[in-house]
Design an enzyme around this catalytic site. Structure first.
Site, PDB file in Angstrom:
ATOM      1  N   ASP A 116      -3.071  48.122  14.574  1.00 48.98           N
ATOM      2  CA  ASP A 116      -2.898  46.702  15.253  1.00 48.98           C
ATOM      3  C   ASP A 116      -1.707  46.743  16.164  1.00 48.98           C
ATOM      4  O   ASP A 116      -1.040  45.721  16.129  1.00 48.98           O
ATOM      5  CB  ASP A 116      -2.882  45.703  14.402  1.00 48.98           C
ATOM      6  CG  ASP A 116      -4.435  45.413  13.469  1.00 48.98           C
ATOM      7  OD1 ASP A 116      -5.362  46.244  13.709  1.00 48.98           O
ATOM      8  OD2 ASP A 116      -4.464  44.424  12.860  1.00 48.98           O
ATOM      9  N   ASP A 165      -7.433  44.522  15.761  1.00 49.91           N
ATOM     10  CA  ASP A 165      -7.873  43.426  15.589  1.00 49.91           C
ATOM     11  C   ASP A 165      -8.667  42.735  16.594  1.00 49.91           C
ATOM     12  O   ASP A 165      -8.310  42.894  17.797  1.00 49.91           O
ATOM     13  CB  ASP A 165      -6.918  42.257  15.146  1.00 49.91           C
ATOM     14  CG  ASP A 165      -6.657  41.510  13.924  1.00 49.91           C
ATOM     15  OD1 ASP A 165      -7.240  41.990  13.132  1.00 49.91           O
ATOM     16  OD2 ASP A 165      -6.055  40.332  13.712  1.00 49.91           O
ATOM     17  N   HIS A 214     -11.196  39.317  16.796  1.00 51.17           N
ATOM     18  CA  HIS A 214     -11.674  38.021  16.341  1.00 51.17           C
ATOM     19  C   HIS A 214     -12.695  37.550  17.376  1.00 51.17           C
ATOM     20  O   HIS A 214     -12.188  37.359  18.438  1.00 51.17           O
ATOM     21  CB  HIS A 214     -10.489  37.260  15.995  1.00 51.17           C
ATOM     22  CG  HIS A 214     -10.005  37.739  14.865  1.00 51.17           C
ATOM     23  ND1 HIS A 214     -10.433  38.204  13.698  1.00 51.17           N
ATOM     24  CD2 HIS A 214      -8.540  37.981  14.707  1.00 51.17           C
ATOM     25  CE1 HIS A 214      -9.238  38.648  12.788  1.00 51.17           C
ATOM     26  NE2 HIS A 214      -8.224  38.166  13.518  1.00 51.17           N
ATOM     27  N   HIS A 236     -12.286  32.007  14.786  1.00 51.46           N
ATOM     28  CA  HIS A 236     -12.534  32.804  13.552  1.00 51.46           C
ATOM     29  C   HIS A 236     -12.046  31.768  12.470  1.00 51.46           C
ATOM     30  O   HIS A 236     -11.241  30.965  12.651  1.00 51.46           O
ATOM     31  CB  HIS A 236     -11.853  33.860  13.887  1.00 51.46           C
ATOM     32  CG  HIS A 236     -11.918  35.013  12.773  1.00 51.46           C
ATOM     33  ND1 HIS A 236     -11.095  35.167  11.602  1.00 51.46           N
ATOM     34  CD2 HIS A 236     -12.948  35.923  12.519  1.00 51.46           C
ATOM     35  CE1 HIS A 236     -11.605  36.049  10.859  1.00 51.46           C
ATOM     36  NE2 HIS A 236     -12.564  36.680  11.349  1.00 51.46           N
ATOM     37  N   HIS A 296      -5.382  34.419  17.534  1.00 52.66           N
ATOM     38  CA  HIS A 296      -4.824  35.733  18.008  1.00 52.66           C
ATOM     39  C   HIS A 296      -5.938  36.668  18.241  1.00 52.66           C
ATOM     40  O   HIS A 296      -7.015  36.642  17.423  1.00 52.66           O
ATOM     41  CB  HIS A 296      -3.661  36.018  17.031  1.00 52.66           C
ATOM     42  CG  HIS A 296      -4.118  36.740  15.800  1.00 52.66           C
ATOM     43  ND1 HIS A 296      -4.627  35.571  14.756  1.00 52.66           N
ATOM     44  CD2 HIS A 296      -4.665  37.822  15.202  1.00 52.66           C
ATOM     45  CE1 HIS A 296      -5.068  36.206  13.720  1.00 52.66           C
ATOM     46  NE2 HIS A 296      -4.991  37.654  14.080  1.00 52.66           N
ATOM     47  N   LYS A 319     -11.742  45.643  13.867  1.00 53.61           N
ATOM     48  CA  LYS A 319     -11.963  44.839  12.535  1.00 53.61           C
ATOM     49  C   LYS A 319     -11.765  43.342  12.741  1.00 53.61           C
ATOM     50  O   LYS A 319     -11.308  42.725  13.619  1.00 53.61           O
ATOM     51  CB  LYS A 319     -10.806  45.273  11.605  1.00 53.61           C
ATOM     52  CG  LYS A 319      -9.488  45.305  11.986  1.00 53.61           C
ATOM     53  CD  LYS A 319      -8.436  46.040  10.787  1.00 53.61           C
ATOM     54  CE  LYS A 319      -7.083  45.958  11.233  1.00 53.61           C
ATOM     55  NZ  LYS A 319      -6.469  44.728  11.040  1.00 53.61           N
ATOM     56  N   CYS A 347      -1.134  43.835   7.341  1.00 57.72           N
ATOM     57  CA  CYS A 347      -2.527  44.987   7.609  1.00 57.72           C
ATOM     58  C   CYS A 347      -1.989  46.188   7.296  1.00 57.72           C
ATOM     59  O   CYS A 347      -2.873  47.058   6.936  1.00 57.72           O
ATOM     60  CB  CYS A 347      -3.032  44.834   9.179  1.00 57.72           C
ATOM     61  SG  CYS A 347      -3.700  43.173   9.620  1.00 57.72           S
TER      62      CYS A 347
END
Length: 215
Positions: A21, A61, A63, A67, A96, A121, A170
Site C-alpha cells: 500500500d 488498497d 475501495h 465502503h 481513502h 484489496k 496492513c
C-alpha cells in the site's frame, strides 16, 4: 533525517518482496496519512531498482465508494471510532484509496516495473482488507483468502520480506498471515511507517509473538 535502510544486494529465487500500500493517500497530506509515510519512498524505490528480488508483489488498497470501513458510511460516527462489523471490531477510517482516484494510485515516485503482481484489496463493499493474504472478517465470520499464498508457492517462494504502509495495520497483518500460511517472514522495519508512533510497541510485540524476524 531518517536512518538509511540497509538491505542485501541479492536474495535467493525462493524469496519474494511484498510492498504494501505505497499510495498517495497514505502519505503526508493524503486522506489517511501515516507518520512520516513519505520517508520510506526513496529507499523502496532504490530497492526495486536494484532488482534484488526475483519476485515482487505490490498491494494496492482499492475501495469502492461508500465502503463499509469508511466513517462516512456510518451516520453519526467519526473517523477512528470502532464499531462492530460482521461480529468483529472495525476501525472506521476517513474515505481513502477510492477506486480510480489519484490517492489510490501506486506512488508515482517509485519504479514499479519490477513488480510481477499488483494485488488490489478492499474491493468488496462490505469487507475491509488489511492483509495481502486474507481479507478481514466478512459475512459469516470467515477471512477469505486472496490467493496470494498459492500464487507465491507456484513460483517456488518459501520466504517473504514485507515493507510499506502502514506498519501497524496492513504490513503487520500481511506479515502475520504470511507466517500463518507457512512462509518464513522478515519484516523490513526501517522500510515501514505506522499510522501513529504509539502503535510501534504493540506491533513489535505482535511480531515477536508470531516469530517474525525484523530486518
Amino acid at each position: 533525517m531518517p536512518r538509511q535502510a540497509r538491505f542485501p544486494v541479492m536474495h535467493p529465487d525462493t524469496t519474494a518482496l511484498i510492498v504494501v500500500d505505497l499510495q498517495p493517500d497514505f502519505m503526508p497530506g493524503g486522506a489517511l496519512p501515516c507518520h512520516e509515510g513519505d520517508a520510506i519512498v526513496p529507499a523502496i524505490d532504490a530497492l526495486l531498482r536494484s532488482r534484488s528480488y526475483r519476485t515482487v508483489v505490490a498491494t494496492q488498497d482499492w475501495h469502492p465508494r461508500g465502503h463499509a470501513s469508511f466513517a462516512s458510511a456510518h451516520p453519526g460516527r467519526q473517523a477512528f471510532e470502532q464499531v462492530e462489523l460482521h461480529g468483529q471490531p472495525q476501525t472506521l477510517w476517513p474515505d481513502h484509496c477510492v477506486q480510480g482516484t489519484p490517492g489510490a494510485a501506486l506512488d508515482p515516485r517509485v519504479d514499479w516495473s519490477a513488480a510481477d503482481l499488483v494485488l488490489r484489496k478492499g474491493t468488496r463493499p462490505q469487507v475491509d482488507s488489511y492483509s495481502a493474504f486474507r481479507e478481514n472478517h466478512g459475512p459469516g465470520g470467515s477471512r477469505p483468502a486472496t490467493g496470494l499464498a498459492g500464487w507465491l508457492r507456484e513460483r517456488g517462494i518459501d520466504e517473504v520480506h514485507v515493507c510499506g504502509l502502514a506498519r501497524d495495520y496492513c504490513v503487520l497483518w500481511t506479515a502475520q498471515d504470511a507466517a500463518a500460511a507457512g512462509f518464513r517472514v522478515r519484516f523490513l522495519w526501517e522500510l515501514t511507517r505506522p499510522v501513529a508512533p504509539d502503535g510501534d510497541a504493540p506491533t513489535r510485540s505482535a511480531l515477536e509473538a508470531a516469530g517474525i524476524a525484523l530486518g
